[in-house]
Design a protein around this motif. Structure first.
Motif, PDB file in Angstrom:
ATOM      1  N   VAL A 107     -12.622   5.344  -2.910  1.00 49.94           N
ATOM      2  CA  VAL A 107     -12.065   6.856  -2.814  1.00 49.94           C
ATOM      3  C   VAL A 107     -11.255   6.895  -1.396  1.00 49.94           C
ATOM      4  O   VAL A 107     -10.047   7.163  -1.270  1.00 49.94           O
ATOM      5  N   THR A 108     -12.046   6.404  -0.485  1.00 48.15           N
ATOM      6  CA  THR A 108     -11.316   6.059   0.884  1.00 48.15           C
ATOM      7  C   THR A 108     -10.004   5.439   0.943  1.00 48.15           C
ATOM      8  O   THR A 108      -8.844   5.506   1.536  1.00 48.15           O
ATOM      9  N   ASP A 109     -10.120   3.969   0.248  1.00 49.37           N
ATOM     10  CA  ASP A 109      -9.052   3.298   0.092  1.00 49.37           C
ATOM     11  C   ASP A 109      -7.758   3.903  -0.441  1.00 49.37           C
ATOM     12  O   ASP A 109      -6.687   3.660  -0.017  1.00 49.37           O
ATOM     13  N   GLN A 110      -8.088   4.343  -1.737  1.00 51.44           N
ATOM     14  CA  GLN A 110      -6.995   5.128  -2.348  1.00 51.44           C
ATOM     15  C   GLN A 110      -6.491   6.327  -1.645  1.00 51.44           C
ATOM     16  O   GLN A 110      -5.146   6.694  -1.509  1.00 51.44           O
ATOM     17  N   ALA A 111      -7.182   7.112  -0.830  1.00 54.29           N
ATOM     18  CA  ALA A 111      -6.577   8.227  -0.149  1.00 54.29           C
ATOM     19  C   ALA A 111      -6.106   7.954   1.269  1.00 54.29           C
ATOM     20  O   ALA A 111      -4.717   8.431   1.706  1.00 54.29           O
ATOM     21  N   ILE A 112      -6.313   6.714   2.069  1.00 51.36           N
ATOM     22  CA  ILE A 112      -5.848   6.627   3.228  1.00 51.36           C
ATOM     23  C   ILE A 112      -4.860   5.476   3.302  1.00 51.36           C
ATOM     24  O   ILE A 112      -3.822   5.459   3.680  1.00 51.36           O
ATOM     25  N   TYR A 113      -5.226   4.687   2.846  1.00 46.18           N
ATOM     26  CA  TYR A 113      -4.527   3.168   2.724  1.00 46.18           C
ATOM     27  C   TYR A 113      -3.575   3.141   1.536  1.00 46.18           C
ATOM     28  O   TYR A 113      -2.530   2.621   1.964  1.00 46.18           O
ATOM     29  N   GLN A 114      -3.641   3.543   0.356  1.00 50.69           N
ATOM     30  CA  GLN A 114      -2.949   3.618  -0.679  1.00 50.69           C
ATOM     31  C   GLN A 114      -1.905   4.990  -0.766  1.00 50.69           C
ATOM     32  O   GLN A 114      -1.277   4.756  -1.753  1.00 50.69           O
TER      33      GLN A 114
END
Length: 286
Positions: free
Chosen positions: A243-250
């Motif tokens: 969730v964090t990866d998709q929201a912030i980095y992706q």
């Protein structure tokens, strides 16, 4: 005392403030998250209002499907391990003197005061090859040479069980402390061994508490974020990490919102299921 149902609007005033806080800090943010989860991602931008179920359909892809199943399986295993350790521990805890009970409870509360970062790096050190427990086992001649047990699935499991164990004991403790000791004495008088009496008498009485504890630990482990990153490899990351990866980095906020909606709905489903099972079977606590 007999409780009468509310008769006029003024009778609802005591719950007006809690209801407003629940709506402001849960219902409204959750509604916004649901709305964003059906928005369309814009390449090179953020997202735009639309209605599409593509974000939820991505759960059916092999990669995210594996992450989803791994997160659910990890949460279930952590819950079962915590119960297997916590049930006999809590039962024995309620059978010792009050002074020692207080000391143990203070120790468990001290564990709860530790941040997830401290727990993660502490276990990362203990499970490492240079300064970990394997060096102590080599010193005792149990192992030939030190080994690194982190990162790995076992390290993630150890960290999550360690963090969730105090919650397990604190949920089980009130019910076990109210358990009538004469039940075990009666079972022993009828010829049962201590283990058989515990299995056939105590555990059936505690079914509702055990179910509630399982669900609490399951929800806790399902939302694990830092420990899988510190103690595990990318294949051991949970849905919360993605969730964090998709929201912030992706920069894919709609898909991140869809995954977050799934986590919230899963938690609410488990709570509702526990209530339904308890009412349907009439399971009671001591």
């Amino acid at each position: 005392m007999r409780r009468n149902p509310p008769q006029k609007p003024a009778d609802y005033l005591p719950i007006a403030f809690p209801a407003a806080m629940l709506a402001l800090f849960f219902v409204v943010p959750f509604g916004i998250m649901v709305a964003i989860s059906v928005f369309k991602r814009v390449q090179g931008g953020f997202y735009e209002p639309a209605f599409t179920l593509d974000n939820y359909a991505r759960f059916l892809t092999p990669f995210f499907g594996e992450v989803l199943m791994f997160s659910l399986a990890l949460a279930a295993i952590v819950s079962v391990v915590c119960l297997l350790i916590g049930v006999p521990f809590t039962y024995l805890l309620t059978r010792i003197g009050r002074r020692y009970q207080v000391l143990w409870l203070i120790t468990l509360l001290a564990v709860l005061s530790l941040s997830e970062v401290i727990i993660g790096f502490a276990w990362s050190t203990l499970l490492s090859r240079t300064a970990g427990l394997s060096n102590f086992l080599v010193f005792l001649s149990i192992m030939d040479k030190p080994e690194a047990w982190t990162p790995g699935f076992g390290a993630v499991m150890t960290g999550l069980v360690y963090q969730a164990f105090p919650y397990t004991v604190l949920v089980l403790y009130p019910a076990f402390s109210r358990l009538d000791p004469s039940l075990m004495e009666a079972a022993r008088t009828l010829g049962s061994s201590p283990l058989r009496a515990f299995w056939n008498v105590v555990l059936p009485i505690m079914r509702k508490t055990l179910l509630a504890t399982f669900i609490i630990v399951f929800i806790f482990a399902l939302g694990a974020y830092l420990l899988p990153q510190i103690l595990g490899r990318p294949q051991h990351w949970t849905l919360s990490v993605l969730v964090t990866d998709q929201a912030i980095y992706q920069s894919n906020m709609p898909f991140a919102a869809a995954m977050a909606v799934f986590l919230v709905l899963s938690s609410l489903f488990l709570v509702g299921l526990s209530i339904l099972v308890s009412e349907k079977k009439g399971i009671g606590t001591p």
